[in-house]
Design an enzyme around this catalytic site. Structure first.
Site, PDB file in Angstrom:
ATOM      1  CG  ASP A 142      18.566  -7.742   2.218  1.00 24.82           C
ATOM      2  OD1 ASP A 142      17.798  -8.417   2.918  1.00 24.82           O
ATOM      3  OD2 ASP A 142      18.285  -6.600   1.799  1.00 24.82           O
ATOM      4  CG  HIS A 215      17.339  -4.526   9.817  1.00 25.45           C
ATOM      5  ND1 HIS A 215      16.298  -3.657   9.603  1.00 25.45           N
ATOM      6  CD2 HIS A 215      17.248  -5.466   8.834  1.00 25.45           C
ATOM      7  CE1 HIS A 215      15.615  -4.036   8.529  1.00 25.45           C
ATOM      8  NE2 HIS A 215      16.160  -5.131   8.052  1.00 25.45           N
TER       9      HIS A 215
HETATM   10  C1  HEM Z   1      17.193  -0.154   3.942  1.00 29.03           C
HETATM   11  C2  HEM Z   1      16.405  -1.179   3.801  1.00 29.03           C
HETATM   12  C3  HEM Z   1      16.756  -2.552   4.309  1.00 29.03           C
HETATM   13  C4  HEM Z   1      17.940  -3.201   4.262  1.00 29.03           C
HETATM   14  C5  HEM Z   1      19.266  -2.735   3.672  1.00 29.03           C
HETATM   15  C6  HEM Z   1      17.742  -4.482   4.904  1.00 29.03           C
HETATM   16  C7  HEM Z   1      18.726  -5.441   5.085  1.00 29.03           C
HETATM   17  C8  HEM Z   1      18.576  -6.603   5.821  1.00 29.03           C
HETATM   18  C9  HEM Z   1      19.624  -7.533   6.143  1.00 29.03           C
HETATM   19  C10 HEM Z   1      21.089  -7.375   5.708  1.00 29.03           C
HETATM   20  C11 HEM Z   1      19.091  -8.533   6.867  1.00 29.03           C
HETATM   21  C12 HEM Z   1      19.830  -9.747   7.482  1.00 29.03           C
HETATM   22  C13 HEM Z   1      19.819 -10.960   6.607  1.00 29.03           C
HETATM   23  C14 HEM Z   1      18.455 -11.508   6.285  1.00 29.03           C
HETATM   24  O1  HEM Z   1      17.898 -12.330   7.028  1.00 29.03           O
HETATM   25  O2  HEM Z   1      17.909 -11.079   5.284  1.00 29.03           O
HETATM   26  C15 HEM Z   1      17.688  -8.251   7.004  1.00 29.03           C
HETATM   27  C16 HEM Z   1      16.804  -9.037   7.686  1.00 29.03           C
HETATM   28  C17 HEM Z   1      15.452  -8.792   7.769  1.00 29.03           C
HETATM   29  N1  HEM Z   1      14.795  -7.668   7.334  1.00 29.03           N
HETATM   30 FE1  HEM Z   1      15.617  -6.105   6.368  1.00 29.03          FE
HETATM   31  N2  HEM Z   1      16.437  -4.589   5.298  1.00 29.03           N
HETATM   32  C18 HEM Z   1      15.792  -3.417   4.968  1.00 29.03           C
HETATM   33  C19 HEM Z   1      14.488  -3.077   5.226  1.00 29.03           C
HETATM   34  C20 HEM Z   1      13.578  -3.909   5.832  1.00 29.03           C
HETATM   35  C21 HEM Z   1      12.197  -3.573   6.095  1.00 29.03           C
HETATM   36  C22 HEM Z   1      11.541  -2.246   5.714  1.00 29.03           C
HETATM   37  C23 HEM Z   1      11.634  -4.666   6.690  1.00 29.03           C
HETATM   38  C24 HEM Z   1      10.224  -4.890   7.178  1.00 29.03           C
HETATM   39  C25 HEM Z   1       9.218  -4.076   7.001  1.00 29.03           C
HETATM   40  C26 HEM Z   1      12.653  -5.673   6.827  1.00 29.03           C
HETATM   41  C27 HEM Z   1      12.471  -6.925   7.358  1.00 29.03           C
HETATM   42  C28 HEM Z   1      13.471  -7.820   7.618  1.00 29.03           C
HETATM   43  C29 HEM Z   1      13.246  -9.115   8.233  1.00 29.03           C
HETATM   44  C30 HEM Z   1      11.903  -9.709   8.662  1.00 29.03           C
HETATM   45  C31 HEM Z   1      14.491  -9.719   8.360  1.00 29.03           C
HETATM   46  C32 HEM Z   1      14.809 -11.102   8.953  1.00 29.03           C
HETATM   47  C33 HEM Z   1      14.913 -11.026  10.444  1.00 29.03           C
HETATM   48  C34 HEM Z   1      15.248 -12.402  11.010  1.00 29.03           C
HETATM   49  O3  HEM Z   1      14.333 -13.209  11.155  1.00 29.03           O
HETATM   50  O4  HEM Z   1      16.435 -12.664  11.264  1.00 29.03           O
HETATM   51  N3  HEM Z   1      13.816  -5.188   6.295  1.00 29.03           N
HETATM   52  N4  HEM Z   1      17.401  -7.076   6.357  1.00 29.03           N
END
Ligand code: HEM
Length: 340
Positions: A142, A215
């Protein structure tokens, strides 16, 4: 400014507090002293990267300051999708502490809360830890696609769009709890389709196979001109095995809170509506709150930046330290003051 952009922390403490009626001037004093308290702890372990970010909620802003609200500051409005809900919960102050060691976060949290004890109530406290190679408790890496360097600073720090608060930022937090039994019952291939990346080696799926309800697909957003709308995240796992509590503390910083809110609309309502984020079937948002992050200067001496000199007062490109911190971090305190 406060040190918003950091390498991924090894340990973090997230405190959300509500401020007692009548305690406004006491709280202003504690906010002004926060950089000094941070120095007291970080100077004893100067290589362990302790930093503190303080955010102020919309209602508290109106109580503390006789100044216009920063343009993006408002109480977080809950987002209700057909199946899942991003709740809005109380929060006047957010304290986000990060370091390479948990003890430093704990020590600074202890001092800050002791100073606030008669004036505020801690309504949520989460101690986050690093889980293997930057994984969340779902088992995925993440933080990979966070912007870095100048892109990160452009994503988080307010510029000319709000001249009185140049160098400030916004931060949105949500505490999620996961149903790990249900998640771990999914085949890995299905988990990967929920995230949009491979689990072991963290490679993004090609666009033509990445599901629309993944996601990553829902959180990759652009403005009308095709530019990426980005935020900086520093999520942390947390939990309690006896209570079977397994969580991700989401924290996102942005120069414009609508960027974070658009991502949340995509996740909870879906894009198109109904195509909501598959990870929400295994992750429940228990809290949700938005805060403004003023500059360190402002915390110590609240006054709007003069529009005439806003460009050279406190901008990412023109600060006196090298890492984005103007006094709430640890590594730039060689003058013993650490403020600008
Ligand atoms: C249960 C809560 C969450 C978990 C476990 C989670 C986990 C992850 C994971 C594993 C990734 C892929 C790797 C990375 O680029 O970081 C990711 C990407 C991302 N997450 Fe989350 N996330 C959560 C909540 C959120 C929330 C609430 C937002 C926005 C309000 C968010 C925004 C993003 C964004 C912008 C990316 C990158 C997308 C990209 O450009 O590839 N995440 N998240």
């Amino acid at each position: 400014m406060q040190q918003v952009v950091e390498p991924p922390a090894k340990a973090a403490v997230f405190l959300v507090l509500t401020v007692n009626a009548g305690s406004e001037s006491d709280v202003l004093e504690v906010l002004a002293d926060a950089p000094g308290l941070t120095r007291s702890v970080s100077f004893r372990a100067p290589h362990d990267g302790l930093s503190a970010v303080v955010g102020i909620g919309a209602h508290l802003w109106d109580r503390l300051y006789d100044l216009p609200r920063p343009v993006g500051l408002h109480p977080f409005e809950e987002i209700v999708g057909a199946k899942h809900r991003a709740v809005s919960t109380p929060g006047d102050l957010l304290i986000h502490l990060r370091a390479r060691r948990a003890d430093l976060c704990f020590e600074l949290a202890r001092h800050l809360v002791a100073r606030l004890a008669d004036h505020a109530t801690v309504v949520d406290e989460v101690h986050g830890f690093t889980y293997f190679d930057e994984r969340d408790l779902l088992g995925f890496v993440d933080g990979t696609e966070n912007p870095e360097g100048a892109d990160a600073e452009a994503a988080v720090y307010i510029g000319d769009e709000d001249p009185a608060y140049v160098g400030g930022s916004y931060v949105l937090v949500q505490k999620y709890l996961h149903d790990l039994d249900a998640w771990n019952a999914l085949p890995v291939e299905e988990q990967e389709r929920a995230i949009g990346r491979s689990k072991l080696d963290d490679i993004e799926m090609a666009d033509d196979i990445k599901p629309a309800n993944s996601h990553v697909a829902l959180n990759t957003i652009e403005d009308a001109d095709g530019n990426d709308r980005q935020i900086v995240r520093d999520n942390m796992p947390f939990g309690a095995v006896g209570a079977q509590e397994f969580g991700t503390y989401f924290i996102g910083y942005a120069a414009d809170p609508d960027v974070i809110e658009e991502m949340l609309r995509n996740m909870f309502i879906g894009k198109p509506p109904g195509t909501y984020d598959r990870i929400l079937d295994f992750s429940t948002a228990k809290t949700g709150a938005l805060f403004f992050v003023p500059t360190a200067d402002f915390l110590e001496d609240p006054a709007p930046a003069e529009p005439a000199d806003a460009a050279d007062r406190d901008t990412p490109a023109d600060r006196t330290t090298t890492d984005g911190s103007l006094g709430i971090g640890s590594l730039q305190h060689t003058n013993g003051k650490g403020t600008t």
